[in-house]
Design a protein around this motif. Structure first.
Motif, PDB file in Angstrom:
ATOM      1  N   ASN A 176      -4.707  -9.763  -7.846  1.00 34.99           N
ATOM      2  CA  ASN A 176      -3.504  -9.304  -7.156  1.00 34.99           C
ATOM      3  C   ASN A 176      -2.439  -8.925  -8.178  1.00 34.99           C
ATOM      4  OD1 ASN A 176      -2.685 -11.758  -8.132  1.00 34.99           O
ATOM      5  ND2 ASN A 176      -2.414 -12.731  -6.127  1.00 34.99           N
ATOM      6  N   GLU A 177      -1.212  -8.681  -7.690  1.00 32.63           N
ATOM      7  CA  GLU A 177      -0.147  -8.240  -8.591  1.00 32.63           C
ATOM      8  C   GLU A 177       0.222  -9.302  -9.622  1.00 32.63           C
ATOM      9  OE1 GLU A 177       2.977  -7.204  -5.924  1.00 32.63           O
ATOM     10  OE2 GLU A 177       2.285  -5.133  -5.702  1.00 32.63           O
ATOM     11  N   LYS A 178      -0.027 -10.548  -9.291  1.00 34.63           N
ATOM     12  CA  LYS A 178       0.275 -11.633 -10.227  1.00 34.63           C
ATOM     13  C   LYS A 178      -0.904 -11.946 -11.149  1.00 34.63           C
ATOM     14  CE  LYS A 178       3.411 -13.731  -6.863  1.00 34.63           C
ATOM     15  NZ  LYS A 178       3.714 -14.947  -6.040  1.00 34.63           N
ATOM     16  N   ASN A 209      -0.862  -9.053   4.229  1.00 35.72           N
ATOM     17  CA  ASN A 209       0.321  -9.333   3.417  1.00 35.72           C
ATOM     18  C   ASN A 209       0.844  -8.003   2.892  1.00 35.72           C
ATOM     19  OD1 ASN A 209       2.328 -10.178   1.688  1.00 35.72           O
ATOM     20  ND2 ASN A 209       1.100 -11.762   0.704  1.00 35.72           N
ATOM     21  N   ASN A 211       3.351  -7.258   1.248  1.00 31.37           N
ATOM     22  CA  ASN A 211       4.093  -7.283  -0.011  1.00 31.37           C
ATOM     23  C   ASN A 211       3.189  -7.311  -1.234  1.00 31.37           C
ATOM     24  OD1 ASN A 211       6.550  -7.374   1.375  1.00 31.37           O
ATOM     25  ND2 ASN A 211       6.381  -9.588   1.633  1.00 31.37           N
ATOM     26  N   GLU A 212       1.881  -7.263  -1.044  1.00 27.19           N
ATOM     27  CA  GLU A 212       0.976  -7.388  -2.185  1.00 27.19           C
ATOM     28  C   GLU A 212       0.050  -6.194  -2.315  1.00 27.19           C
ATOM     29  OE1 GLU A 212       0.455 -10.889  -4.576  1.00 27.19           O
ATOM     30  OE2 GLU A 212      -0.977 -11.285  -2.972  1.00 27.19           O
ATOM     31  N   ASN A 213      -0.166  -5.802  -3.574  1.00 21.65           N
ATOM     32  CA  ASN A 213      -1.170  -4.800  -3.908  1.00 21.65           C
ATOM     33  C   ASN A 213      -2.332  -5.490  -4.603  1.00 21.65           C
ATOM     34  OD1 ASN A 213       0.466  -2.729  -2.923  1.00 21.65           O
ATOM     35  ND2 ASN A 213       1.481  -2.473  -4.901  1.00 21.65           N
ATOM     36  N   TYR A 214      -3.506  -4.875  -4.526  1.00 19.27           N
ATOM     37  CA  TYR A 214      -4.703  -5.473  -5.109  1.00 19.27           C
ATOM     38  C   TYR A 214      -5.422  -4.452  -5.985  1.00 19.27           C
ATOM     39  CZ  TYR A 214      -3.727  -8.916  -1.495  1.00 19.27           C
ATOM     40  OH  TYR A 214      -3.103  -9.839  -0.713  1.00 19.27           O
TER      41      TYR A 214
END
Length: 319
Positions: A176-178, A209, A211-214
């Motif tokens: 994910n973005e993190k 979700n 708010n998240e990109n993968y």
């Protein structure tokens, strides 16, 4: 079998003439991209000009997963021997004859396949016999990754999918973005295509979700290559919005055009029918005179003209 016996006989002769005739290779390993062209070369020593009628060149291929060899190209006593060529190389493998006079036996293979990878024997007989082996590796990078975002309405989940083809088999990682590793939640499968490529498909199923990109990453360990693609839930929402907008915008344009046409029609109609009241009165009663007009009606003119004539005759001007 005939090719094997030929090689054995040539190897026996080799021990007697090796000091006089040698074959060398400028490059022992070639790496070709799937679908491209490749040329492999071996060189032989010359004593003056080359008499092609005495020259024999044999190119054979042997794959690592097979004990049998394939005839790639054979030139015997200056003449091509088509029957010795494996059907897989017909129309794709050729020898550059113009280079033979320079002591260069160059094999060209077009539209390289995965099955072309392996070890190639280059054997040359010309007033002596010698041979060398050349290795060919074929790679197919996972250049294009197809992505798709789908919603499972019955489970209220989102499915992210990445699919690509290449060779050798690649591993697929998700994050994910993190940069959290989500590969453990993914399901990755593969199949082999008719061309020997790996068709790899990986899916990641998560709760929505926005708010998240993968990111999915195809890692080709053997080639040390990495290809990635980014996915976002917004892409699915955008697809729906785009579908709605593709219907709303044309509808709004059509309605606007119809309203404009109706307004123009009403204005024209009002302009034609909305004349001044005095015009309407004059149409209703033609004998009425416009108060602001100096024009005379026919009866007044008839009375006025004789008066003016008589007055002129008497020398008096009547106004």
């Amino acid at each position: 079998m005939f090719q094997i016996l030929t090689v054995l006989l040539l190897e026996m002769q080799l021990s007697m003439v090796s000091a006089l005739f040698t074959v060398e290779v400028p490059q022992q390993l070639y790496i070709a991209e799937y679908g491209s062209n490749v040329t492999m070369e071996c060189r032989f020593s010359l004593n003056g000009s080359v008499d092609l009628r005495l020259l024999t060149v044999i190119w054979e291929q042997k794959r690592q997963d097979s004990s049998k060899s394939k005839g790639v190209y054979t030139l015997r006593n200056g003449k091509v021997v088509p029957p010795s060529q494996d059907p897989d190389y017909i129309g794709r493998a050729s020898l550059l004859h113009s280079e033979l006079k320079l002591g260069r036996a160059i094999l060209q293979i077009t539209k390289v396949k995965i099955t072309d990878a392996g070890s190639y024997l280059c054997l040359i007989d010309y007033q002596g016999v010698d041979y060398k082996y050349i290795a060919l590796e074929v790679k197919a990078s996972y250049k294009r990754i197809n992505t798709q975002v789908m919603r499972k309405t019955d489970e209220d989940k989102i499915v992210f999918m990445c699919q690509s083809e290449g060779f050798p088999l690649a591993e697929v990682f998700w994050r994910n973005e993190k940069s959290f590793n989500l590969s453990g939640l993914a399901n990755t499968t593969y199949t082999l295509t008719a061309d020997g490529l790996y068709n790899v498909t990986s899916t990641l199923t998560l709760k929505p979700n926005t708010n998240e990109n993968y990111t999915c990453v195809f890692w080709n360990k053997k080639l040390n290559e990495e290809t990635s693609a980014h996915l976002a839930l917004m892409s699915a929402q955008y697809s729906r919005q785009k579908l709605v907008m593709s219907f709303i915008i044309p509808t709004c344009v059509t309605v606007a055009v119809l309203l404009s046409a109706l307004i123009i029609f009403q204005k024209r109609k009002t302009f034609q029918n909305g004349q001044p009241r005095k015009e309407k009165k004059r149409k209703r009663n033609p004998s009425l005179k416009d108060e602001n007009s100096d024009d005379l009606n026919p009866q007044t003119e008839a009375l006025y003209l004789p008066t003016v004539t008589a007055s002129r005759d008497s020398g008096i001007v009547g106004l």
